[in-house]
Each structure stands twice: as C-alpha cells, then as structure tokens.
Design an enzyme around this catalytic site. Structure first.
Site, short mmCIF file in Angstrom:
data_model
loop_
_atom_site.label_atom_id
_atom_site.label_comp_id
_atom_site.label_asym_id
_atom_site.label_seq_id
_atom_site.Cartn_x
_atom_site.Cartn_y
_atom_site.Cartn_z
CE LYS A 111 -3.22 -0.11 2.99
NZ LYS A 111 -4.06 -0.06 4.21
CE LYS A 123 -2.60 -1.46 11.02
NZ LYS A 123 -3.21 -0.54 10.08
CG ASP A 163 -6.13 -0.33 12.09
OD1 ASP A 163 -5.95 -0.14 10.88
OD2 ASP A 163 -6.77 -1.30 12.51
CB SER A 376 0.08 9.12 7.86
OG SER A 376 -0.95 8.87 8.79
P1 NDP Z 1 -12.69 2.28 14.09
O1 NDP Z 1 -12.30 1.60 15.34
O2 NDP Z 1 -12.80 3.75 14.07
O3 NDP Z 1 -14.07 1.70 13.55
C1 NDP Z 1 -14.25 0.34 13.27
C2 NDP Z 1 -15.72 0.10 12.95
O4 NDP Z 1 -15.87 -1.25 12.52
C3 NDP Z 1 -16.61 0.27 14.16
O5 NDP Z 1 -17.87 0.68 13.73
C4 NDP Z 1 -16.67 -1.14 14.74
O6 NDP Z 1 -17.84 -1.40 15.46
C5 NDP Z 1 -16.64 -1.97 13.48
N1 NDP Z 1 -15.95 -3.26 13.75
C6 NDP Z 1 -14.69 -3.43 14.20
N2 NDP Z 1 -14.40 -4.72 14.36
C7 NDP Z 1 -15.50 -5.37 14.01
C8 NDP Z 1 -15.85 -6.74 13.96
N3 NDP Z 1 -14.98 -7.69 14.32
N4 NDP Z 1 -17.09 -7.05 13.53
C9 NDP Z 1 -17.97 -6.09 13.17
N5 NDP Z 1 -17.70 -4.77 13.19
C10 NDP Z 1 -16.50 -4.43 13.60
O7 NDP Z 1 -11.63 1.76 12.99
P2 NDP Z 1 -11.26 2.42 11.59
O8 NDP Z 1 -12.47 3.03 10.99
O9 NDP Z 1 -10.05 3.23 11.78
O10 NDP Z 1 -10.82 1.14 10.76
C11 NDP Z 1 -11.75 0.36 9.98
C12 NDP Z 1 -10.99 -0.46 8.96
O11 NDP Z 1 -10.26 0.42 8.10
C13 NDP Z 1 -9.94 -1.44 9.50
O12 NDP Z 1 -9.88 -2.56 8.65
C14 NDP Z 1 -8.64 -0.65 9.37
O13 NDP Z 1 -7.51 -1.51 9.31
C15 NDP Z 1 -8.87 0.05 8.06
N6 NDP Z 1 -8.06 1.23 7.83
C16 NDP Z 1 -8.10 2.30 8.70
C17 NDP Z 1 -7.35 3.42 8.43
C18 NDP Z 1 -7.44 4.65 9.27
O14 NDP Z 1 -6.87 5.66 8.87
N7 NDP Z 1 -8.17 4.65 10.37
C19 NDP Z 1 -6.40 3.45 7.30
C20 NDP Z 1 -6.51 2.33 6.41
C21 NDP Z 1 -7.29 1.26 6.71
P3 NDP Z 1 -17.97 -0.92 17.01
O15 NDP Z 1 -18.28 0.53 16.96
O16 NDP Z 1 -19.07 -1.76 17.53
O17 NDP Z 1 -16.65 -1.22 17.63
#
Ligand code: NDP
Length: 444
Positions: A111, A123, A163, A376
C-alpha cells in the site's frame, strides 16, 4: 516455485491464517512481474519480502479504575523499511494477535509503495479492548504500551498511527508518553495527532474521503458516477464516517451502516451529524441512532448482516473478512456494480471471485484506503518543515494522490495483461516499487 514460497510462509507462521490469506493473494497476482524480472527471483526478493525485518512482542500491565491489575500483549511488526521508516497504524481490539498484525503490516508494505511516498511498512497493536473503558483507563493503558514501544520508534525509524480502536484520544496519550519519556517534541514520530499539537488537516477524514475519491474514479472509468446511487457502508468508525460524508458530497445516498452489534437502515440517507454524535462523541451503540432518528425513519437490525441491504455501491469499512462469498452473491443480485474496500481485506477470497466473475468494479483495500497513510506521510512532511497546510490544499493533495493511485493500478494491470483488474494492478504496482528498491540496496 510459488507453492514452495507459500509452504514456507505456512511453516514459519503457524496458525496465522489472516497472514496466510494476505500472502496468498499477493502470490497469486505477482507471477507476471516475476516472469519479466528474473533478477527478483535470483535475489529471493519474494522470500525476503515475506519475512518481517523485526517483530516485537511485549507485556503491557495496567491498572483499571478499581485498582485491578490487567495484563495485555503488545505487538509491533516492523516489516519492511526499504522505502522509508516503518509506517502503519496500531489496532486495539480483543481479536489482535501476531497473525492479524502481520497481515496488516504485510499489506501496508505494498500500500505504502503504491502511494509513491517515502514510507516503509509496519503495523502494531494490542489485544486490549477500549470499549467500555473510562478515559483514565485508556490513558493508563496507552502510557504503559508506549513505555515499552518508545524505544523502537522515531521519526526516521518507525512511525505509528491509528487503526481500529485507536483514534485521536489514544494517539494523544501515546504521543504524550513518548514526549515525556524521551524529553523530545518529536512530532513526526506518530501521525493522526490532534490539530493543536502537530496534527495535519484532513488526516482524520483521509481514509474515508480517499475511499470515496477512489470509487468515484472507478465509476468514472466506467462512464458513471456516485450521483443518485444507493450506497451501503459497513462500520461506523473513522473510515466509515468520512466515507459516508464524502459519498454524500459526491451525490450518493448512503442508506445503511453498521457496527459490531448490528446495522441501521435509513432510506432518507444516514444523518451524519447524528451518527458522529453517537459514535464519536458519546461512543454508544448504533441502536441509539435509530432511537434518536425516529423508528419511522430508521430501522435498527440487531446482530444483522448489513450486506443483506441491496445497493449499487458497497464500501466495506469495518474489518477483515466481513464479506463472504454468499454476501457477495447477495450484493450482486441486489444490483451492486462497484465495491471499494475502505477496510483492510474485508472481502474473503470467494467474495472477490464472485465480484470478478460478475464484472463488478472491485477496488482492493491496498489501493482504496491508501489515502489514510498517504495523508499521514503529508503530516510527517509538515512536521519536518514546521509547516501546516490548509484544509482545502490538503484535500486537493489527497484527491490527486487517490487519482494517481487509481491510474497506476489501471496502467499496471494493462501493462501486465490484466486490464481493469485493480487487485493485480495494486499488488504488482506496490510490489514492483518495493522490489526495485530492495535490489538497489543490496542483500540487507
Ligand atoms: P474504528 O475503530 O474507528 O471503527 C471500526 C468500525 O468497525 C466500528 O464501527 C466497529 O464497530 C466496526 N468493527 C470493528 N471490528 C468489528 C468486527 N470484528 N465485527 C464487526 N464490526 C467491527 O476503525 P477504523 O475506521 O479506523 O478502521 C476500519 C478499517 O479500516 C480497519 O480494517 C482498518 O484496518 C482500516 N483502515 C483504517 C485506516 C485509518 O486511517 N483509520 C487506514 C486504512 C485502513 P464498534 O463501533 O461496535 O466497535
């Protein structure tokens, strides 16, 4: 030859299924580039790229508000630093173990390569669950975590970010402890910081916005756009919220989103302010969204699968392996024409196959969610030059970067005889940049 490389990955990393899956997906697409570059094979570039440069596992003891002691496990996998300092987020979630961190770190190498920016791949995280913990507890955990991790970090060495479970609150506590231990205001050591202490405009929004920009490019390449399209986004965290925001600006209507306890359907379009209030400010469950929005407008489905909701564009933005083959079939039946992975590896291999066979435009996470790490890198650039850019300028840079990544994916896929295949384009494009640099730096 590939089989033996893959067997080696299985043997050296037993039980790490997510890492096996990510490794396999890359191996399945880089054949053409190896055929063209026998020097990569002679120099064992693939074998080397599959082995992290360094893996750190450590104990994180902390005390809760009642004085009870807890022990969590911390991880940092410093995977590849050929393009720059290790760069990649920290995940705090009970499911975190070495296999998840390795899969995420491995994806991050390519990436980051794809962004064209000077960042290596890594990571980290912990099996700590911030859910239901007070701010003080989260602070104590972050301080303990950083008390061990700091010795491995540095703006020229390893630069974490957020993350799942690590947002601006956690980044603040982590940076504070790093600053205290080292007695250095080294802003560039961590990204995703608040604007008052070295953060960059648009970093919070970057992954979600970038995801929407990328999908807009995919739609444009097919003579279409978001305009009036029905969109479903999974998750309601950082990536999901800002993907919803930008899709809306681009003319799409997001009718459903989810969290780990269920999903909500809102045919009028998700009310972003309300969603942010509930998830970002109050840190509550999504059920509260439907209660407050009014059950005549929004329906909450506890424990439901959001992919049951028909849509034209799907943006999985929660976590890995959330779209099965069956979910993908349901999406195709429901009229889905494009999928953009906001999350890392949210689509299982059978799901990817279904989308490909149905001719759905499929953007893999490595490309679609690269806007977060790219911004970032822009934050690091601003920290290094003691500068801070405006929101508008930063967003323009992000949009250009996403458009460049989209073009690079398509050009690379064309060059290697797989037109329109974003998975191959992203894997080969990222791999090639890393492999060339590894060749240049010798056997290290
Ligand atoms: P957050 O913690 O902000 O949000 C995660 C969301 O997904 C929440 O709504 C959470 O629900 C839900 N969730 C997490 N785990 C599960 C699970 N096992 N089953 C169902 N729902 C789940 O994380 P991010 O938005 O930062 O990250 C989301 C994805 O994006 C990840 O895969 C991460 O690796 C990827 N990502 C993030 C980046 C970033 O800049 N933040 C950059 C690139 C990729 P609940 O509210 O109930 O916990």
């Amino acid at each position: 030859m590939f089989a033996s490389v893959y067997d080696d990955v299985l043997r050296r990393n037993p039980g790490e299924t997510e890492f096996h899956q990510a490794a396999r997906e890359v191996l399945e697409t880089i054949g053409p580039v190896l055929a063209k570059h026998p020097e990569y094979v002679e120099n064992k570039i693939i074998e080397r790229v599959f082995e992290p440069e360094r893996q750190i596992i450590f104990r994180v003891p902390w005390e809760d508000d009642r004085g009870e002691v807890h022990i969590n496990r911390g991880f940092r996998v410093e995977f590849n630093s050929v393009l720059g300092p290790y760069k990649g987020g920290l995940r705090f979630h009970p499911s975190v173990y070495l296999g998840i961190v390795k899969f995420l770190g491995f994806e991050q190498i390519f990436k980051n390569g794809l962004t064209g920016l000077p960042i290596g791949g890594g990571k980290g995280g912990s099996d700590f669950d911030p859910k239901g913990r007070s701010d003080r507890e989260v602070m104590r955990f972050c301080q303990s975590f950083m008390t061990e991790l700091y010795r491995h970090l540095g703006e020229y060495t390893d630069v974490p970010a957020g993350d799942i479970g690590v947002g601006q609150r956690e980044i603040g506590y982590l940076f504070g402890q790093y600053k205290r231990i080292t007695n250095r205001y080294e802003s560039g050591v961590i990204t995703g910081k608040g604007l008052s202490y070295g953060g960059a405009q648009v970093r919070t929004e970057a992954t979600g916005y970038g995801c929407a920009f990328f999908v807009e490019e995919m739609l444009k390449a097919r003579g279409s756009s978001f305009d009036g399209r029905r969109v479903v986004v999974s998750g309601s965290g950082n990536v999901a919220i800002y993907a919803i925001a930008k899709v809306r600006e681009l003319g799409g209507v997001v009718v459903a989103c989810s969290d780990s306890s269920g999903y909500v359907v809102d045919e009028k379009g998700i009310d972003l302010d309300l969603l942010k209030q509930i998830k970002e400010v109050e840190r509550r469950r999504l059920s509260a969204y439907a209660e407050r929005r009014g059950t005549d407008v929004a329906t909450y489905v506890p424990g439901g699968n959001v992919w049951e909701v028909p849509c034209e564009v799907a943006l999985p933005s929660a976590t890995q392996n959330e779209i099965t083959g069956r979910d993908a079939e349901a999406l195709v039946r429901g009229g889905c024409i494009a999928v953009g992975e906001g999350a890392n590896m949210p689509t299982m291999p059978e799901g990817v196959r279904v989308f490909r066979e149905a001719g759905v435009a499929f953007g893999p996470g490595k490309a679609v969610n690269a806007g977060g790490v790219a911004t970032s890198a822009l934050e690091m650039q601003q920290n290094a030059s003691r500068d801070s850019w405006t929101f508008e300028f930063s967003e323009r840079r992000l949009q250009e970067i996403m458009s460049d990544i989209h073009a690079r994916c398509l050009e690379t896929a064309d060059e290697y005889g797989m037109p329109g295949d974003y998975v191959a384009g992203a894997n080969i494009g990222g791999f090639k940049r890393v492999a060339d640099a590894m060749m240049a730096l010798g056997l290290i």
